[in-house]
Structure formats: C-alpha cells, structure tokens
Design an enzyme around this catalytic site. Structure first.
Site, short mmCIF file in Angstrom:
data_model
loop_
_atom_site.label_atom_id
_atom_site.label_comp_id
_atom_site.label_asym_id
_atom_site.label_seq_id
_atom_site.Cartn_x
_atom_site.Cartn_y
_atom_site.Cartn_z
N GLN A 41 14.23 94.49 19.15
CA GLN A 41 15.32 95.06 19.93
C GLN A 41 15.55 94.23 21.19
O GLN A 41 16.49 94.50 21.94
CB GLN A 41 14.99 96.50 20.34
CG GLN A 41 14.93 97.47 19.18
CD GLN A 41 14.40 98.82 19.59
OE1 GLN A 41 13.38 99.28 19.08
NE2 GLN A 41 15.08 99.51 20.51
N PHE A 59 14.17 102.21 16.83
CA PHE A 59 13.84 103.50 17.46
C PHE A 59 12.98 103.33 18.71
O PHE A 59 12.30 104.26 19.13
CB PHE A 59 13.15 104.45 16.48
CG PHE A 59 13.81 104.50 15.13
CD1 PHE A 59 15.09 105.01 15.00
CD2 PHE A 59 13.16 104.02 14.01
CE1 PHE A 59 15.71 105.04 13.76
CE2 PHE A 59 13.78 104.04 12.77
CZ PHE A 59 15.06 104.55 12.64
N GLU A 114 10.90 97.37 20.76
CA GLU A 114 11.36 96.91 22.08
C GLU A 114 10.33 95.94 22.66
O GLU A 114 10.65 94.79 22.89
CB GLU A 114 11.58 98.11 23.01
CG GLU A 114 12.20 97.69 24.33
CD GLU A 114 12.68 98.84 25.19
OE1 GLU A 114 12.86 99.94 24.65
OE2 GLU A 114 12.87 98.63 26.40
N ARG A 127 11.11 108.64 33.23
CA ARG A 127 12.22 109.33 32.58
C ARG A 127 11.83 110.77 32.23
O ARG A 127 12.67 111.66 32.20
CB ARG A 127 12.70 108.57 31.34
CG ARG A 127 14.03 109.06 30.80
CD ARG A 127 14.61 108.13 29.74
NE ARG A 127 15.48 107.09 30.28
CZ ARG A 127 16.81 107.22 30.45
NH1 ARG A 127 17.43 108.33 30.10
NH2 ARG A 127 17.52 106.23 30.95
N ARG A 140 12.85 106.33 21.08
CA ARG A 140 14.09 107.12 21.20
C ARG A 140 13.92 108.33 22.15
O ARG A 140 13.24 109.28 21.83
CB ARG A 140 14.47 107.62 19.82
CG ARG A 140 15.93 108.03 19.70
CD ARG A 140 16.21 108.40 18.25
NE ARG A 140 17.63 108.35 17.96
CZ ARG A 140 18.13 108.40 16.73
NH1 ARG A 140 17.34 108.51 15.70
NH2 ARG A 140 19.43 108.36 16.53
N PHE A 193 12.60 108.02 25.17
CA PHE A 193 11.90 107.25 26.19
C PHE A 193 11.34 108.15 27.30
O PHE A 193 11.59 107.94 28.46
CB PHE A 193 12.89 106.23 26.77
CG PHE A 193 12.27 105.04 27.43
CD1 PHE A 193 11.70 104.02 26.69
CD2 PHE A 193 12.25 104.92 28.82
CE1 PHE A 193 11.15 102.91 27.30
CE2 PHE A 193 11.71 103.81 29.44
CZ PHE A 193 11.15 102.80 28.69
N THR A 196 16.78 103.12 33.68
CA THR A 196 16.37 103.50 35.05
C THR A 196 16.02 102.25 35.86
O THR A 196 16.13 102.26 37.08
CB THR A 196 15.18 104.47 35.02
OG1 THR A 196 14.14 103.91 34.22
CG2 THR A 196 15.61 105.82 34.46
N ALA A 218 17.79 102.51 25.57
CA ALA A 218 18.37 103.44 26.54
C ALA A 218 19.76 103.90 26.12
O ALA A 218 20.59 104.23 26.96
CB ALA A 218 18.39 102.82 27.94
N GLU A 272 20.15 108.20 21.86
CA GLU A 272 18.99 109.04 22.15
C GLU A 272 19.29 110.52 22.35
O GLU A 272 18.50 111.36 21.92
CB GLU A 272 18.29 108.50 23.40
CG GLU A 272 17.63 107.16 23.19
CD GLU A 272 17.24 106.50 24.50
OE1 GLU A 272 18.15 106.19 25.29
OE2 GLU A 272 16.04 106.30 24.74
#
Lengths: 773, 503
Positions: free
Chosen positions: A217, A248, A252, A330, A362, A364, A462, A531, A732
């Site tokens: 990702q 998902f 990442e 988060r 997903r 996060f 964020t 995100a 998400e």
C-alpha cells in the site's frame, strides 16, 4: 455495459457532469474483466526472470530470549539450497527505516516474538527454501515473555510513552453524577487475511540499482526501507505495484519487511529473488489489528446523557512501535464516536508485548475507540431500563452547541440525528425491538437481539504531512489518456474512480483513460494508500493534472477560434466552442503539432487541517464520514452460537463517484467488522505461539454468514467540504458498522438473562455462552 | 551466477485434457500438487494460492470425468490435490472459460456485472466454483440463494462481503452463452476416452483401476503413502513439507467407487467422495442434510472421501461421531497370497474399534480401508447430529455429537452416541449410552444422561474451545435433543435461517 440492475443503488440519479460523464455511475472495476478471466497480474504471476531464486523466512521458535546464534548447516546441506542470509549480509543499516527505528531487519541479540525472522534460506525453488528454513537451529536462552497488555502495563513496558487527553474535570463530574457505571472490556485483534499473501520480487538492475515488485500500500516507504537497508540513495530503488490481492492496512508497513529481506538476498547473490510467504508464515510473522483492553468509569443522568468519563485504553502493540502511535491516537480521537463527551479523561497506553508487531488495519484504531463508547451506551440503557437508541440520541453531538470534540475540533458537518432517525424509521427499529422482546418471551432456547449503532469517522491522516498527493496525466497523440498517481489499487476501486475523474475533466469517455501501476519513479514521495484517503488525495491530484492539460488545450483551441479559453467545453469526446466542434482526437493531434504540452502533473494537499502532536488538540480531520446500521441477531443459549438475521445500513459517502464501488466498500467493510467481533479469534498460547495461524483455525466470514436481508442505502447529500466531486471517503468508516452486530448480540444475551457487560469481543460461541450463564 | 540445471525430477508422465486438447507433462514427481503444475510448469497463473490448505478456495479448478457415460464436473482445491490424481481427466481453470473471441462465460460475466470482484485474487476461484455450478445446473438454472451459499462455502472473499457474488450465482443463468464458451460434452467424452491408459504398476504414483490391483500394490509397496482425495495428506506436503517417493491412490479402483444398497445397510466404497457419500447418507436420513453441507467446503467434499476421513482418524474428523452413532462398521481388505496366486482377504470391525490412539489404528501395513457399512434407518430410531464450531460453514468442530436412540413405548431401547473433539480419537459415549438404555424417555433421564456425558470425557482446551465449554455444550446438546423430541419450535438457529427476521 454498466450494471443493469444494481438493486442496492439508491442514489442512482443522473451522473454529475451531464449524461456522458464517467463519475457518478456504477462503472465496473477497471480490472474486473481481467480478474474474472484470471488475466489480472499479481506479483507471483509475473513471468520469472531466468535465474530467479526463492527465499523463505527462518522464524524464531520462542517468544522472548537472548539470541546466541543460528545454525544453518543442516539447511545448507539440502540440495538446491543456495545459502543463508542473516544480519551480516545487510550492507546498510541493520535496523529497518521504521519511524521509531526499533525493529531489526533480522533478529539480533534478542528474539522478541515467536515467528520473528532471523534470516532467510535462499534456494532454487520455493518449497526447497521452505523445507530447509525449518532445519535452521536457533540457539536461544529463553526469557519470560510478556503476552498481555495488562502485564505490560503493570511493568510499564511500552513501545511509546502514554498519552493523556482530557477536557474539563472528569473526576469531579463522576462525583456528582446521578448514576455511574464501571466496566472492563477486552477486544481481540484481527488478521487481515488479504487473499494474496505478502510477496516481494526484487530484480537487480545496472549500477547497483534495484527494481522491486512489492504488494504494498506504500511503494514510497518500501523504496525508502530498501534503499536504507542496502545503503543506497532512494533514487537507486524503484518500487512498482500494479495491484494487491487485498491490503486492509496489512500491506502498509508489513510489505516493507519482505521487500527488504528479498533485497538483501538479491544483493548478496546478485540474482533476482522472490519472497512469497506461505499463509501460515504470513500469520506468524506479520502484525495484526491491535487487541485492546479497557477500563472505564462513566457518569450519566436519568436520560442516559453522559456527564463524565474516565477511560483507560491499553493497546497491545506487540514488540515494536510500527504504527502503534497513530493507531492508539486514532482510538483516542474516536472514543467519542457520535457523542459529546463533556468532562472526559482518556489515558492511552501503548503496551509492549512479545507478539507480532501490530499494525494498521482498516479503521486504524478507530474501531477500538468506537466500540468502547458504543458498549457504554448499551450498558447505560440496560442500567436505566430504557432503549439504547434513546441513550444514543441523547448523547449525539449538537449543531450549535455540544459540538466540539474532546480534542477541540468543531463538528461542522454533523448529520447524525437525521441520518439515525431516518434509518430507525426505514428499518422499523422501534417496532422490531418491541416484537423481539415479545418473541423472546415465548422462546426458551433461541433469543433475538437488535441494535442500532452509528459511526462518525474522521477523514485525513492524523499525521498532517501525509495529506498530500501527486499524479501524472499523459495524453498521447492518438488521444488516449494514461493516468498515474501515488495511490495503490488493492481492490477498493481507486483506479476506477480516478480514471472516471480524469475522463470527466477531459470530457472523454471513461474507456479512453487507463490507470497504470503505482511506480515510485513516476510519482515520488507518495503517502500510503490508507486512512480512506485514496480518492480524496489522488483523485484530486489527478483532477488537477488533467485540468492543466485541459487548460493547455483550451488555450490552444481558443486561439484557433478567437474565443476566450473559458468558453471552450470538453465533453462527450468533443471539444466545443461557439464556432466549432472538433473531436478530442483532432484537437490533441493539432495541439501536438503545435508543440502544446499534452501531459501534466497535479498536486493536492488537504486544506484546513492542523493539530498539536503533543497536546493532541486541533483539527486533525478535514471532515467526518457518517453512517449507521441496524442489525438483528439470534443466539442459541444452549451452545452460544449466533446468526445475523437482518442488516440495514444508511451510509454517507457524500456524492458518490461510483455507487456500486461505494456500496461494495460498505458491505465488505461491514462484513469484515462483523468478522472481527464474532468468529475471528486470534489465540496465542501461554508461550506466545499463535495457534490460529491459517484459515483452518482462523475463521473469517463465509458466504453462509451473510443474511438475505442486507440493505444498504446511501445518504443523499454531497460533502459539505470542498472534496473531489463532492464525495466522501468510504474505505474505513463502514467497518465500524459491524459494531451493531456485537451490540445486538449483547442485547440478545441480556434478553436471555445473561451478563452482556461481561462479554468480550470476539463474541465466539463460547464467549456468548459464557455471558449467558 | 545463474541457476544450476535442476536434476530431472523423479516422476512420471501426466496427461489431462484442457480446452479439449491433451496436455502432456513428463517427470512430474508423485508429491507435486496440481496447483504447482498449473502455475509453475504450465505457467497458467489464473489459479491462485491463497492458503495452501484447501480452506480459501482461491485455487479452485473444475475437474471433468466420465461417469456412466456422462461428463461430470467437480470444483476442487488444486493446492492440496496431487497432480497425478487428475491423470486422464479434463481440467478447467479460469483461463479456459472465455471464448476464443474474448467473450466472457456467463459465470464470469455475472461476476463483472454484479461487481463481484474487488481485489480480484479470490475471483478466479469463485468463477470456477460458479462454473461448476453452471455446468451442474444445466446452465445455471434455478440456483437459489441457499444453494449458492452452500456451494460457495469453500470460497473465501475478504473484500465484497459476498452479496454481489451470491447475486452473480443467481443471475448467471439468465445471461446468454457466447459462441465458443460452452463445453462440447460429446467431444470431451470422446477425448477423455482417448486419453485413458492402462494403469501402470511400478510408477511413483500408483492409481490402480481394480480392487485386486490396488491390494496387490499395497502388498508390494507397504511404505507407499496411501491417499484418497488428499484433502488432509495434501497438507502434509504443503505445510509439513513431507516428501513421498511413492503414492498409492485408492480412488481409481472401480469397485470402491460404488455405493451399494443392501436390505440392512448401505456400503460406501473408499473411493466415493464426501459429496456422493453424504448424498447417500442424506437420502437415507434427510435430517443429516445440514450436517453434510457443513462438512468442509464443497471443493473439499468434491475431492475428499468418507473412507479417507475415517482412515485418517483425526480426533476432529466429523464423519466418525456420526458413523459411530449410526453403528457403522468398516471393512479392511488385503491381498492374501495363495497357491493359486492370491485372493482378497477381508475383516470387518465396528468403526470405533479402528482407532487405538491419536491418529493410530489397527490396520496392518498391507491393509486398505475398503468399505464403510452404514445400517439403514429403522422406524424406531431417532438420529440427531450436532456440530459446534466458530463459523457455521467450513469449520472444524469444537464439539461434534451424534446420537441414535431407539425409543419404544416411552422407553429408550437402544442408544448409540459418537462424540468428536472430546478425546484423542473420535469416541463412543458408552457410559452415557448405558445411562439412557432401558430408562424411561423423560426429562429426568436426559438430565441424568447429560450429567454423565459431561463427566465421561476430559477434553482439552485449545484454540477452538476450552475444555469447560466442550463439556458444558455436550450436556446442553442432549437437552436440545430432548426439547426437539418434545416438538419445541424454533430451538435451532438453522431453523431461523429461512424465517424472515421480525419485520
């Protein structure tokens, strides 16, 4: 050739930009035809270059210990094995370029979880490599592992320092509250179970340059990590990803590890090296959704309205920081979900345990924040003997007042109240709640339950700096268009949406636009596709790039016709002025001949956002996406088994760029959320061994788990912020609608005379039965 | 530094039919999987590896065989199927469905139109399951949502939430079949017949065509790895990395491919797939239908055999508790040398006597489990089988309990109870049977029996369930049996499946 009878599309009005527009229509996924024919290429399908070697990881058999050495002699004696790769083969930094700099490429000195990779076996074929990897002997002096976040918290063992966010005086508010409740709760982690396992294929180029195929990702980060490990400048490494077979969040950061490992092996042997994880190894090595543990005390009045909340959140981060900081942040930002928290104190602990390093998934951290407040809503309702929907409505954010989050962001686009009440009506929530209670009274064994839960999800990374994106739009002399952007396609339909946006910007048919593989040599420094922001960022960047090309063409045509450039229209494959109508192709050809630039870059950065990373106060999100779900379930009080009977969803995607794709995200997200909270149970034994490490033992939802009544409707209002095509992010937010399943199960347990407040997640049959008795 | 030449793999020639043409591969090792051969040797990469253990369905392909002159189609998991087992069959992968002109087959077109493909990695597997359904339903006719759910239970999708895929299954029958897309069955049957060859007797992968030849091969190669559908042994290859120099496949023996019906029992041959075996069991006792569907996903049932499940003896194998409760016996056969050359010797024993411990049994090295004999239903019997697992479909039991009771004049005249997931082997609950037999058929009797059953086994705690849960549920399932016998309505979640939720 678009979907003839998309029965779930509610908002299927005329497309946005006129009848020929590409956006606003349920276009098929750009790769769908190739995918159904098996002609869509994933990394393991790329024809292998001659001389390709295959690597397999050597995984630690214990969770914690002092690592004295690895003995690969037995493995090296296996015919077909080329060698063992360990830390000593890393030409650059032996620590990964992860932001906390706390993860070794290969275990050195200590082993920190069972499954940690200490090296690779490289062989002529993959099965030989895997067989031989298991023959490598670890010499480890075992140490006591820390396996639960509670244990870690008691020892103050954290991967990052604790974070506290407070507003008002929670302790005083709890003192004067008419009612208080205390609770403790645990929610399990979740394996991504992307169908395509982690894979990287690294090829040597000339002059110490490298080509990396990575199912990732975040190609930019893979590039950064690989060059860091190889001791090279970023420009020496190119990373390409045409598509992933699911991500998902699991690809990442985790994809970077594989790419680095394969690159070190490729560098050592000066050969192409492919590293494809076996599914069991994938489970054992890679991080998952963070399991959380909570303790809370909440005060409220007789209507259920909250007046004080103290909440401890213990995130099980595993052995390293990875993305745990922003994930836990988060969770703090979503502990309010849809509700105004007046006097509140949230304490977030990022616990270090000897397990896989938990990572993006997903939502996060959002789901781990939302579930605790939704649980509190349900418990308050039962404590007061009123319906949970009324408690939820009593606590919703207001419009003019009670509209500022605990992190000081004003909620300016609040549609919670109308959205929830609309859904409650269309799904007949109140009548069904009554009927269910009545039905249960006459049913000794099976009990039904129902719940409506909303979601309000903040859109933007964020980490403010990540909210930027670039794109390239190339128009070729035949009029065909290629778009490339920094985002990645993992099935979510990003390329389909971006192509539609570009097509509309240029006024050409959708089919004229081709999206190409993500490639760090095209758009550099791209953020992760994460995100939920893929379309917001990359779609806008591509729109700007296309707009630049269009403006070049408009100026050219305006010159030809002697009109203002603003009067040149691009639509339906034609370029129209009041004097002339030309085909797109004719204009492109003529422009080329006149040395007009037919390609452009585009760049976008999200406006308005800012926040203080230390105090956690500010506006971390550009806007919120909203939704709500009503779920009805049944439980079997003899066995604890459960079934989802009926689901109604009303979700806000702004003005949809592609309703079918958005509905696909909503349904898929809901089912994944449902799996997280029901059948998907990660079980580590007392030695830190993950016992559920394959689909035989780890059960994601299957076809039979989906109720026949599964209605999804889209909220008919564009994004109030200026976002691409008036749309909202969708990846998400719907995941958290799955929480309605958990709350419905707790309702059923309550109606069975059980103890819903004692039920943890996931609500396996065993957990439901435990709560029933 | 280039790759050394690989030494030629030991192995034998493999031939199968693809798009009507024979494909011939030489030197295919006996433990090579079909998926490896497709992806690595033939470079057919449409078929994906998702898990390597037959649980996700990304590797689904369809096999065609001629049975009684008819072409039959079975979707199976290629990742755990040994390649040589498809010798002489037709194989379809997702590459094979579109017409030469590029028109998609309805099973593919429906997936596109319903937006059934997101990341696309599970998609070829789903398409192949859909193709199997299409061929088996006269072109996708009359497929209900329930059938689609049942037949797709072995395919996992992580993106869509399945609704669009279920829509595709139900709508593909209405799409036109483009020219060049369909299977020419007559041609295929002819081509398959031409492909048939005489089974070899000394190759690494042996699949004898007769029972006598099978038993002789067993006697000659006592160390050969025996396989049937390979749905467990396949994992020994992919996950435990075992190598087999020689494999003996029992499914080729004609005699053992049969289900024979006698006045008092049916006999199921060791080569009969779980799909066909359960169809026969359900025909005898319709209440077993749901249990049959929950026994693994369809691609596993289409490969695996009942005999293999029994011979394998996993403590969590689901067929054994049921077969024990039904009073099934097994027939073990071997080749006995005689002056005249040899003959088939056999012995029969109750199924529960087969096992001696965790995955150990009484079979001699030269014996093969040839038949399973299942008594036919009687008017007095009550049979129930309960499976408890985390997921409803395609999961391994935490607890499996099968009960057969004879009740005459308000008394329990016989009780036969099999349990799985509670001990190192599938077991018979003899103490509980004794607590029921001869007693009045009453709630008191059941409650006493439930207490006995909870006490009878000492199950372990593992990732599927705790010991406490297992014992609790065992007793509760007896309570369920009682409630069902008293005609209590809606006491099973299954029964809610087709009941509309409250409106």
């Amino acid at each position: 050739m678009n979907a003839p009878d998309l029965k779930l599309v509610v908002d299927n009005k005329a497309p946005l930009g006129g009848t020929n527009a590409a956006a606003g229509v349920s276009r098929f996924h750009e790769s769908a035809r190739a995918q159904v024919a098996g002609a869509a290429t994933y990394i393991d399908d790329i024809p292998e270059v001659r001389g390709t070697l295959h690597a397999a990881p050597v995984c630690s058999p214990v969770a914690h210990g002092r690592l004295k050495g690895l003995d690969a002699s037995a493995a090296l004696a296996v015919p077909g094995v080329r060698g063992f790769i360990g830390p000593e083969h890393i030409p650059g930094d032996r620590m990964l370029a992860a932001f906390a700099h706390d993860e070794p490429v290969f275990a050195e000195g200590t082993v920190q979880f069972l499954g940690q990779v200490g090296g690779l076996i490289v062989a002529d074929d993959v099965m030989t490599a895997r067989r031989a990897a298991r023959l490598v002997k670890w010499d480890i002096e075992a140490l006591e592992p820390v396996l639960t976040p509670q244990q870690a918290h008691a020892q103050q063992s954290y991967v990052l320092p604790p974070v506290h966010v407070t507003r008002g005086d929670a302790a005083a508010a709890l003192q004067r509250a008419a009612h208080t409740l205390t609770g403790a709760f645990e929610v399990g982690g979740q394996e991504h179970f992307y169908l395509e396992g982690q894979i990287a294929y690294v090829l040597p180029l000339e002059q110490n340059q490298w080509w990396v195929y990575s199912s990732t990702q975040h190609p930019g980060e893979v590039q950064h990590w690989v060059s860091h490990a190889l001791g090279l400048a970023n420009h020496s490494v190119t990373v390409e990803c045409r598509r992933m077979g699911g991500g998902f969040g699991g690809k990442e950061t985790q994809a970077g590890h594989l790419a680095v490992w394969a690159a070190v092996a490729a560098q050592t042997f000066r050969c192409p090296v492919k590293l494809r994880l076996d599914r069991d190894d994938d489970f054992m090595i890679t991080g998952k959704r963070h399991p959380f543990a909570y303790q809370y005390q909440v005060g409220f009045d007789h209507t259920g309205r909250l007046c004080g909340l103290e909440l401890d959140m213990l995130a099980n981060c595993g052995f390293s920081a990875d993305l745990s900081g922003p994930v836990a942040d988060r969770a703090i930002f979503h502990a309010d979900n849809a509700y105004y928290l007046e006097d509140v104190a949230i304490h977030s602990y990022r616990c270090k345990t000897n397990t896989q390093s938990h990572t993006a998934y997903r939502g996060f951290g959002g789901p781990q924040g939302v579930i605790v407040i939704e649980r509190i809503m349900g418990d308050i309702a039962r404590h007061l003997g009123i319906d949970a929907l009324d408690v939820r409505l009593a606590n919703l954010y207001g419009i003019e007042e009670r509209n500022v989050t605990h992190y000081q962001m004003a909620v300016e686009d609040n549609i919670l109240q109308p959205l929830i009440t609309t859904l409650a009506q269309t799904a007949n929530y109140r009548e069904r709640a009554e009927q269910i209670a009545e039905w249960n009274a006459g049913s000794p064994v099976i009990k039904r339950g129902i719940a409506l839960t909303p979601v309000k999800f903040g859109i933007s990374f964020t980490a403010t700096l990540f909210n930027q994106a670039g794109a390239l739009v190339h128009v070729y002399t035949d009029g065909s268009v290629q778009v490339n952007h920094g985002g990645t396609e993992m099935g979510q339909g990003l390329n389909t949406k971006v192509a539609a946006i570009v097509a509309d910007e240029l006024g050409v048919p959708f089919e004229r636009v081709l999206s190409t593989a993500s490639d760090t040599s095209k758009v550099p420094n791209a953020s992760a596709t994460a995100a939920s922001s893929g379309t917001d960022l990359n779609g806008r960047a591509a729109q700007f790039a296309a707009r630049q090309v269009r403006q070049n063409l408009a100026a050219f045509v305006a010159g030809l016709d002697g009109v203002g450039a603003g009067a040149v229209r691009f639509e339906g494959g034609q370029v129209i002025t009041e004097k002339t109508t030309r085909t797109w192709e004719a204009v492109v050809g003529a422009a080329y001949a006149n040395r007009i630039q037919l390609w452009s870059d585009g760049f976008y950065r999200t406006p308005k956002i800012h926040y203080d990373k230390v105090t956690m106060l500010g506006r971390p999100f550009y806007y919120f996406a909203y939704g709500a779900a009503v779920t009805e379930v049944a439980i079997d009080t003899l066995t604890g088994e459960s079934r989802v009977l009926k689901v109604d969803i009303l979700h806000d995607v702004g003005r949809s760029i592609n309703p079918a794709i958005d509905i696909g995200q909503i349904e898929g997200g809901f089912v994944q959320g449902m799996g997280w909270l029901t059948t998907e149970q990660l079980v580590w034994n007392g030695k830190g061994y993950l016992q559920t490490h394959a689909p035989s033992t780890y059960k994601i939802p299957a076809t039979g788990d989906i109720p026949a009544h599964f209605n999804v409707a889209l909220w008919p209002e564009p994004n109030r912020e200026d976002n691409v095509h008036g749309s909202k992010a969708v990846g998400e937010p719907p995941f958290m609608l799955g929480i309605s399943v958990f709350e419905a199960l707790r309702d059923a347990v309550a109606q069975a005379g059980g103890r819903p407040q004692a039920m943890n997640a996931p609500a396996t049959a065993e957990e439901v039965l435990r709560a029933c008795s | 530094m280039l790759a050394r030449m690989k030494p030629p793999a030991p192995g034998q020639t493999l031939r199968f039919l693809r798009r009507g043409e024979p494909v011939t591969l030489s030197h295919v090792a006996p433990d090579r999987t079909l998926l490896e051969v497709l992806r690595e040797d033939l470079r057919l990469t449409a078929t994906k590896e998702g898990c390597g253990e037959g649980d996700c369905g990304a590797c689904t392909v369809v096999l065609g065989e001629v049975v009684n002159g008819q072409l039959t189609y079975k979707a199976i998991n290629s990742c755990i199927r040994l390649a040589h087992s498809v010798d002489g069959m037709a194989v379809w992968t997702a590459e094979d469905l579109a017409s030469p002109a590029g028109d998609l087959h309805p099973s593919q077109e429906a997936m596109v139109r319903c937006h059934g493909s997101q990341c696309g990695f599970c998609t070829p597997g789903f398409v192949m399951s859909l193709f199997g359904m299409y061929q088996n339903t006269g072109g996708g006719q009359g497929i209900t949502r329930e059938q689609a759910q049942a037949d797709l239970s072995g395919n996992l999708c992580r993106c869509t939430g399945y609704r669009p895929i279920l829509d595709a299954a139900q709508s593909m029958g209405a799409l036109p079949l483009p020219a060049g897309c369909g299977v020419d069955e007559a041609d295929t049957v002819t081509a398959l017949k031409a492909l048939k060859k005489k089974p070899a007797t000394d190759t690494p992968y042996l699949r004898p065509g007769t029972l006598a030849a099978l038993l002789q091969a067993r006697a000659a190669h006592p160390k050969a790895q025996i396989v049937a559908g390979c749905t467990d042994v396949g994992l020994w290859v992919t996950k435990m990395h075992k190598r087999f120099e020689r494999v003996l496949d029992v499914t080729g023996a004609r005699e053992l491919q049969r289900i024979e019906t006698y006045p008092h029992h049916i006999a199921i041959g060791a080569g009969v797939t779980l799909t066909d075996a359960f169809a026969a069991l359900v025909k005898e006792r319709p209440q077993l239908k749901t249990f049959g569907q929950r026994f693994a996903g369809l691609p596993v049932r289409n490969s695996g055999t009942l005999g293999g499940n029994v011979a394998n003896g996993s403590p969590i194998g689901d067929s054994m508790p049921l077969l024990i409760a039904l009073g099934a016996s097994i027939v073990l056969m071997r080749w006995k040398k005689t002056a005249a050359g040899g003959e088939i010797a056999h012995r029969e024993l109750p199924l529960e006597d087969l096992y001696t411990g965790y995955r150990t049994n009484v079979m001699r090295p030269d014996e093969i489990l040839a038949w399973i004999k299942v008594p036919r239903p009687t008017a007095q019997e009550q049979v129930r089988v309960y499976k408890i697992s985390k997921r409803f479909d395609d999961d391994i039991s935490a607890v499996c309990l099968a009960i057969r009771l004879g009740i005459t004049d308000g008394r329990v005249t016989m009780a036969s109870i099999g349990a799985g997931g509670v001990a190192a082997t599938p077991v018979r609950a003899r103490r509980t049977e004794a607590a029921l037999t001869g007693q009045a058929w009453s709630e008191d009797t059941i409650m006493a029996a439930a207490a006995t059953l909870r006490d009878e086994f000492q199950p372990i705690s593992d990732m599927r369930a705790s010991a406490h849960y297992r014992t609790t549920v065992l007793g509760n399932l007896l309570r369920r049996l009682w409630l069902e016998s008293q005609g209590a309505a809606v006491i099973q979640l299954d029964s809610l499946q087709n009941v509309e939720a409250l409106t």
